[in-house]
Design a protein around this motif. Structure first.
Motif, PDB file in Angstrom:
ATOM      1  N   ASP A 104     -38.455 -12.400  -3.841  1.00 56.24           N
ATOM      2  CA  ASP A 104     -37.336 -11.739  -4.524  1.00 56.24           C
ATOM      3  C   ASP A 104     -37.571 -10.242  -4.697  1.00 56.24           C
ATOM      4  O   ASP A 104     -36.858  -9.573  -5.441  1.00 56.24           O
ATOM      5  CB  ASP A 104     -37.072 -12.384  -5.883  1.00 56.24           C
ATOM      6  N   GLN A 146     -32.623 -11.469  -1.452  1.00 58.57           N
ATOM      7  CA  GLN A 146     -33.074 -10.077  -1.413  1.00 58.57           C
ATOM      8  C   GLN A 146     -33.520  -9.677  -0.002  1.00 58.57           C
ATOM      9  O   GLN A 146     -33.646  -8.482   0.293  1.00 58.57           O
ATOM     10  CB  GLN A 146     -34.228  -9.866  -2.399  1.00 58.57           C
ATOM     11  N   SER A 157     -34.697 -14.970   1.646  1.00 58.09           N
ATOM     12  CA  SER A 157     -34.210 -14.962   0.269  1.00 58.09           C
ATOM     13  C   SER A 157     -32.961 -14.099   0.206  1.00 58.09           C
ATOM     14  O   SER A 157     -32.685 -13.329   1.139  1.00 58.09           O
ATOM     15  CB  SER A 157     -35.275 -14.382  -0.673  1.00 58.09           C
TER      16      SER A 157
END
Length: 294
Positions: A147, A91, A89
């Motif tokens: 996330d 993040q 992701s």
């Protein structure tokens, strides 16, 4: 006094500049970009490297498709290190190139050129073959994204100076084998698994005051950084199990004394159970071949 002061300042500047230069980070090898990873092969490499054991949220369950959101805390003499989000992701590592991920795993260097702390066991991962790293990256790409934001490490001065990790690497980072003369191909394979991606020595070998592994006491047991109990000696000087006993333990978690693996070793067995019978046998052969330490 003025000439002496000038020479002293000049010497300090020269030493400082030299120290800054030698504690920098390296660029990734050019051949990484030419590799194509195999996600299915990477699934086994992922298990051997124990990625889920550290990077799955401590409140989450393990699964065949773990969410590597991070958050697990690791206490040490230098502070508390927190496993980051390494899911695919934004993040995590989703925006990194394959080469950047491989460079991080092998050399402990971030995409921005910063040193990672050696709580990330690249001191063992740097013995991995590039193709195994490419396979691992391919598998990581298949996992669910998260996330979750990565929490900062809780490390105080002077250990908070990342550049100083470059000096640590100069002192202790090596890709040379510990067992120098494996007698058989099976032991050589076990050496690759144990000393490399399996990173067994990171827990089972004592460390010096600066956190470097004491190779003279390889796999001879160590204090538990978390403060509870002691991580056992697994050389032939203390572990009297047969090779068949070791293979069975790595597959099922059951000891010859009808006990069962607990604590962090239970996570390790979840990983080694995914290896082939041949690789578990190679690990056993290696453990019987390392020097015995009482």
């Amino acid at each position: 006094m003025r000439p002496l002061l000038r020479w002293t300042v000049a010497l300090v500047l020269v030493i400082g500049a030299a120290g800054w230069a030698v504690t920098g980070t390296s660029a990734p090898p050019d051949d990484y970009a030419a590799l194509t990873g195999d996600a299915e092969a990477g699934r086994v490499t992922f298990a051997l490297a124990g990625c889920a054991s550290c990077h799955v949220d401590p409140e989450a369950d393990h699964s065949d498709r773990p969410v590597l959101s991070g958050g697990r805390r690791f206490a040490s003499d230098f502070g508390v290190f927190v496993a980051p989000n390494i899911s695919p992701s934004p993040q995590g590592i989703g925006d990194w190139t394959d080469t950047e991920i491989m460079h991080a795993i092998h050399d402990g260097v971030s995409p921005t050129g910063a040193h990672y702390y050696p709580a990330f066991p690249y001191g063992s991962y740097n013995r991995a073959e590039p193709q195994d790293l490419a396979d691992l990256v391919a598998f990581l790409r298949t996992l669910p994204p998260s996330d979750a934001a990565s929490a900062p490490h809780e490390v105080s001065f002077p250990f908070s100076i990342r550049r100083a990790v470059g000096a640590w690497k100069l002192l202790f980072l090596s890709d040379e084998p510990i067992l120098t003369d494996p007698a058989t191909d099976q032991i050589a394979r076990g050496r690759y698994l144990v000393e490399g991606l399996g990173h067994c020595g990171e827990c089972h070998t004592p460390r010096n005051a600066l956190g470097g592994l004491d190779h003279d006491n390889w796999l001879a047991g160590a204090e538990n950084p978390g403060g509870e109990g002691r991580i056992p000696n697994i050389t032939p000087g203390a572990l009297n199990w047969s090779e068949a006993d070791i293979v069975a333990y790595l597959d099922s978690g059951f000891t010859p004394e009808f006990d069962v693996a607990g604590g962090e070793m239970a996570d390790v067995v979840l990983n080694t159970a995914q290896l082939s019978d041949e690789d578990r046998a190679a690990i056993a052969a290696y453990l019987k071949a390392v020097p015995a330490i009482d």
